[in-house]
Write an enzyme that holds these catalytic residues in place. Structure first.
Site, PDB file in Angstrom:
ATOM      1  N   GLU A 149      10.776   4.933   2.874  1.00  0.00           N
ATOM      2  CA  GLU A 149       9.446   4.322   2.891  1.00  0.00           C
ATOM      3  C   GLU A 149       9.464   3.041   2.070  1.00  0.00           C
ATOM      4  OE1 GLU A 149       7.460   7.965   1.197  1.00  0.00           O
ATOM      5  OE2 GLU A 149       6.437   6.418   0.055  1.00  0.00           O
ATOM      6  N   CYS A 206       8.474  11.262   2.835  1.00  0.00           N
ATOM      7  CA  CYS A 206       9.721  11.739   2.222  1.00  0.00           C
ATOM      8  C   CYS A 206      10.650  12.471   3.181  1.00  0.00           C
ATOM      9  CB  CYS A 206       9.393  12.640   1.036  1.00  0.00           C
ATOM     10  SG  CYS A 206       8.522  11.780  -0.278  1.00  0.00           S
ATOM     11  N   HIS A 223      12.595  20.001  -0.625  1.00  0.00           N
ATOM     12  CA  HIS A 223      12.153  18.680  -1.085  1.00  0.00           C
ATOM     13  C   HIS A 223      11.660  18.768  -2.528  1.00  0.00           C
ATOM     14  CE1 HIS A 223      10.448  14.783  -1.430  1.00  0.00           C
ATOM     15  NE2 HIS A 223       9.203  15.219  -1.453  1.00  0.00           N
TER      16      HIS A 223
END
Lengths: 129, 347
Positions: free
Chosen positions: B81, B113, B235
């Site tokens: 990003e 993400c 994550h």
């Protein structure tokens, strides 16, 4: 640096593309048309090593505007393993702690950019190994 | 068999401690260290961005899979990003730097993400289908958090690259699954410098719903349960979330810890779960299973079930391991230096 020059030089700036004289084996970076040692015009394209030693360096304390936040920084002449010399900024270090003869490795970094709107250009720097 | 044939990770040398950020804003560092389970985060140097981090990670992957001719790599997908340009692909610069040009397919991916794991999914799919011999999937970011925002304590920089192939596979892809809904927990509008987020809304309906659903489905598709895995990578927006997700699913702390690099790295956004996988491959043994589940705000998760092979150990020491990079003499910044490096102040 112009966009055309950045594009033209990407082989040597991104991949350390150099020329080795087929007559005497001398390595040129960047390449050239005639060997200054033996006069040969025959060259083969090679890639320089990403490992080397600092031959000499200087510390920049009054930088061009693009490098304000990197000051002070060192610029070194580096002898690469297998031949070839490059002049490169030394990143990720305290320049006061550098030594002649120190091992370094070549890394890919952003070199500068043309203001806030222009092209960013990338190439080689070295970091302590 | 198809899967990972080479991997590499890259983390900048610079760090800032939670105490230094908290001191700047008059906050209590212990509440952030305990609440987010973070100690420090990586900071990109002024000459580092998603492109340079991707190049270093890809070069380390090729250093491990040193028999691969870069000209045989058919695709490179970079998820981030923080692509350096709004219009101009990161993939072409990275491909040129590693010698892939000119016969390859590339796309810069974006999905908060999980952009990195999307690239891994595409790269593996193209290789598994026989369309190409090798393909790169990379997740990298130099993420930003607004000054004084909670995100400033975690948003960091780093990335990992995975080269997929069908021969000399070190980690076979056994199963995958993707899970996504329109859940607006975090976003950044065009021309805006910093992202906005929904505070606590980023937790249960976003991170936990998508990540846990994806993890359960991919394990069900593979016919496996938590005890079938040696490692799990989730994550890592902070230290707390992946540990809690693992506990809910029935994983033990010991299965998560090898890839749980976030306390000393921060949240590398698109690089986060890929870097956790890279740290796990750095130390895994043959015949071990790894569950990896990413999460991207917006929101969705990609799940992978990997099984390591006997090819793995020979490659582990051929390039710098992630935890060795993290421990290699980091340079600690003051808040002022950090603010200048990240363009938070202009003089």
């Amino acid at each position: 640096m112009t966009v055309a020059r950045i594009w033209r030089e990407r082989g040597r700036r991104y991949r350390l593309e150099a020329a080795r004289c087929k007559g005497c084996g001398k390595v040129f970076f960047p390449g050239r048309l005639v060997c200054d040692k033996c006069g040969s015009r025959e060259f083969e394209e090679i890639r320089l090593s990403d490992k080397g030693k600092i031959l000499t360096y200087t510390v920049i304390r009054v930088p061009p505007p693009a490098h304000t936040y990197e000051t002070p920084y060192a610029v070194a002449i580096v002898e690469l393993e297998g031949g070839g010399r490059i002049t490169a900024m030394v990143a990720d270090c305290d320049p006061e702690k550098l030594e002649i003869g120190q091992n370094v490795r070549v890394v890919f970094r952003k070199i500068s950019q043309d203001g806030e709107k222009g092209i960013k250009f990338y190439g080689y720097k070295v970091v302590p190994a | 068999m198809s899967g990972i044939v080479g991997w590499g990770s890259s983390v900048p040398k610079y760090r800032i401690k939670v105490e230094e950020i908290a001191r700047q804003w008059g906050e209590d560092p212990e509440s952030f260290k305990k609440g987010l389970m973070l100690r420090e985060k990586s900071v990109p140097g002024p000459d580092q961005d998603t492109i340079t981090i991707s190049v270093e990670a890809a070069r380390y992957a090729l250093q491990r899979a040193s028999y691969v001719d870069p000209g045989e790599i058919g695709a490179i997908y970079i998820g981030s990003e923080s692509h350096p340009y709004a219009v101009k692909p990161s993939g072409v610069t990275v491909a040129e730097a590693i010698g892939m040009q000119p016969d390859f397919h590339t796309a810069d991916l974006e999905f908060a993400c999980k952009a990195g794991s999307q690239g891994m999914f595409l790269a593996w799919s193209l290789v598994d289908s026989g369309r190409m011999k090798y393909a790169f999937g990379i997740g990298a970011d130099t993420s930003q958090g607004a000054p004084a925002n909670a995100l400033e304590y975690s948003a960091s920089a780093g990335g990992a690259a995975f080269l997929f192939g069908r021969e000399k596979v070190v980690a076979e892809v056994i199963e995958t699954h993707s899970y996504a809904t329109d859940t607006p927990d975090f976003w950044r509008r065009e021309h805006e410098f910093y992202p906005q987020h929904g505070g606590r809304f980023t937790g249960e309906p976003a991170y936990f719903h998508h990540l846990l659903s994806c993890a359960r489905i991919v394990m069900e598709k593979a016919g496996m349960k938590p005890s079938d895995f040696a490692y799990a990578v989730f994550h890592m927006p902070n230290g707390k979330f992946p540990m809690r997700a693992g506990k809910i699913l029935g994983f033990k702390k010991e299965q998560i810890e090898p890839g749980w690099v976030v306390p000393i790295l921060g949240n590398t956004y698109s690089g986060a779960s890929p870097m956790g996988l890279a740290a796990t491959l750095d130390i895994a043994k043959p015949g071990e299973r790894i569950l990896m589940v990413s999460f991207g705000s917006g929101a969705g998760s990609d799940g992978f079930v990997f099984e390591t092979t006997s090819e793995l150990p020979a490659l582990q020491d051929k390039a710098p391991k992630l935890r060795a990079q993290l421990a290699d003499d980091p340079i600690y910044l003051t808040y002022g230096q950090y603010a200048a490096f990240r363009g938070k102040i202009r003089v």
